[in-house]
Design an enzyme around this catalytic site. Structure first.
Site, PDB file in Angstrom:
ATOM      1  N   ASP A  95       0.823  -1.217   0.000  1.00 15.65           N
ATOM      2  CA  ASP A  95       0.000   0.000   0.000  1.00 15.65           C
ATOM      3  C   ASP A  95       0.851   1.257   0.000  1.00 15.65           C
ATOM      4  OD1 ASP A  95      -2.455  -1.114  -0.144  1.00 15.65           O
ATOM      5  OD2 ASP A  95      -3.106  -0.605   1.885  1.00 15.65           O
ATOM      6  N   HIS A 137      -4.060   9.488   6.714  1.00 21.09           N
ATOM      7  CA  HIS A 137      -3.926   8.180   7.384  1.00 21.09           C
ATOM      8  C   HIS A 137      -2.596   7.984   8.104  1.00 21.09           C
ATOM      9  CE1 HIS A 137      -7.643   6.818   5.661  1.00 21.09           C
ATOM     10  NE2 HIS A 137      -7.197   6.836   4.416  1.00 21.09           N
TER      11      HIS A 137
END
Length: 430
Positions: A95, A137
């Site tokens: 990711d 995030h």
């Protein structure tokens, strides 16, 4: 009412040149597309344009752990195979891949948000825009969800030097978990996130019951939504909740994260918002006439991201944009119709009236516990962050850029796809 908002806009062409990899949904190239669309509508003539400074490691370590910052600074694609333990520790991998110029990319987008906060602090502008920012995030000691450095937390920390209360609003389809977590125990920052929740949707947090703890109890607000929410449902809920939040909390400044993955048709999203519906949230927040820091965020159908953030730049400038996109260096991306607005989608809206009513009631009930704005004792304002070893050759962050000196177009051969040849289509099911 201010007669005319002074708007500072931050952009560095290098931020769009990095490449996460052929199968990765994050395409920083969307920032070049956005910027050129802004230029084609001549919006740059109504703003002050700045190239941000590259945030220093010591600035990034105002929130992130020094060892994590140092590792990001050191790692590169050629050496990453030597650091498997550290990669796992800092959550770098699929990711959050290691790519060429990763650290410089972080320095630029974080520098933009920090600079934006400083200009607001010194009342040099009323609204500051950094579409490259909004990477909500990232955690103190690790990367997460395509985000490495949490520029929003760094910007808010800067704003807290001059403002006793900061309101953070997040309309990305994903929960703003990194920002919420950073300020979960304080009443000086209220975080409000509207996002998809459930079905194991990333990052899995953001239940309406998550409200903050200790001094921060009731100062985290989560609005969990289901697939397919449309303009009407979303904007009604947004206006109701944000009006009450501003009334009760009385912030001195607002930070608005405008993740465009909440738009209909996003590759990773599942909402039904049109660009006008998304932009209505920006228009509503602007009406409070408070100092406002606006960032980007998620958004994985890049031509729609560029459309959205251009429309929202227009909203912040009180400028209505013609639907026909003017000719620009990226015009082929907007084929075949070359129109600015996209309609909302045709997904079924799984958010029933009773569900939305329940969420609204719970949020407003929690807000009742903030009967009065918190009585924060104002301390002596600390000096703006001191940067050691200042390099005078460094680009002046306040340098005005005109049309002629705008950043050169950066378009990678492997970033442009046409129709069915778009190898990003593999990601549609991601």
């Amino acid at each position: 009412m201010r007669f005319k908002d002074r708007i500072s806009y931050f952009y560095d062409g290098d931020v769009g040149s990095v490449y996460f990899g052929p199968n990765h949904p994050m395409k920083p190239h969307r920032l070049c597309m956005t910027h050129h669309l802004v230029l084609s509508y001549e919006l740059h003539k109504k703003m002050e344009i700045y190239r941000p400074h590259k945030a220093y490691p010591v600035e990034l370590a105002q929130f992130h752990s020094a060892d994590y910052v140092e590792f990001l600074h050191r790692i590169n694609p050629d050496t990453q195979h030597l650091f498997s333990n550290e990669l796992a520790k800092y959550n770098l991998g699929e990711d959050c891949p290691v790519f060429e110029n990763l650290f410089e990319f972080c320095q630029i987008y974080a520098g933009g948000t920090i600079d934006a906060a400083r200009r607001l602090n010194h009342q040099l502008c009323d609204i500051a825009i950094n579409w490259a920012g909004g990477l909500h995030h990232a955690k103190k000691c690790e990367a997460s969800g395509f985000c490495y450095i949490n520029d929003l937390v760094l910007g808010i920390l800067e704003l807290l030097k001059y403002h006793s209360r900061v309101l953070y609003i997040d309309i990305d389809v994903h929960h703003g978990d990194g920002v919420e977590e950073a300020f979960y125990f304080t009443d000086r920052v209220m975080t409000v996130s509207f996002h998809k929740f459930g079905d194991l949707f990333f990052p899995g947090t953001g239940d309406v019951k998550e409200i903050g703890e200790r001094e921060g109890k009731f100062y985290a607000i989560n609005v969990p939504l289901k697939d397919g929410i449309d303009d009407g449902s979303f904007t009604r809920l947004f206006r109701t909740i944000i009006s009450k939040v501003v009334e009760m909390y009385r912030p001195g400044v607002i930070v608005l994260q405008c993740g465009a993955d909440s738009l209909a048709g996003d590759r990773l999203g599942c909402f039904n918002l049109s660009i006008d519906g998304h932009a209505e949230c920006v228009r509503f927040v602007k009406k409070f006439n408070l100092p406002l820091l606006v960032t980007g965020g998620g958004g994985y159908t890049k031509e729609n991201v560029a459309r959205c953030w251009t429309v929202e730049t227009g909203v912040l400038l009180d400028t209505e944009l013609p639907n026909e996109i003017p000719d620009n260096e990226y015009i082929k991306y907007f084929s075949p119709d070359h129109l600015l607005r996209i309609p909302n989608g045709h997904m079924e809206n799984l958010n029933t009236k009773s569900y939305l009513s329940t969420i609204k009631t719970q949020v407003l009930e929690n807000l009742r516990f903030i009967q009065h704005a918190p009585g924060v004792q104002m301390q002596e304002v600390p000096p703006d962050f001191y940067i050691p070893d200042f390099d005078e050759d460094e680009q002046n962050p306040d340098e005005r850029m005109d049309r002629h000196t705008q950043d050169k177009q950066i378009q990678r051969d492997d970033e442009y796809y046409e129709g069915d040849n778009d190898n990003d289509h593999d990601m549609d099911d991601a």
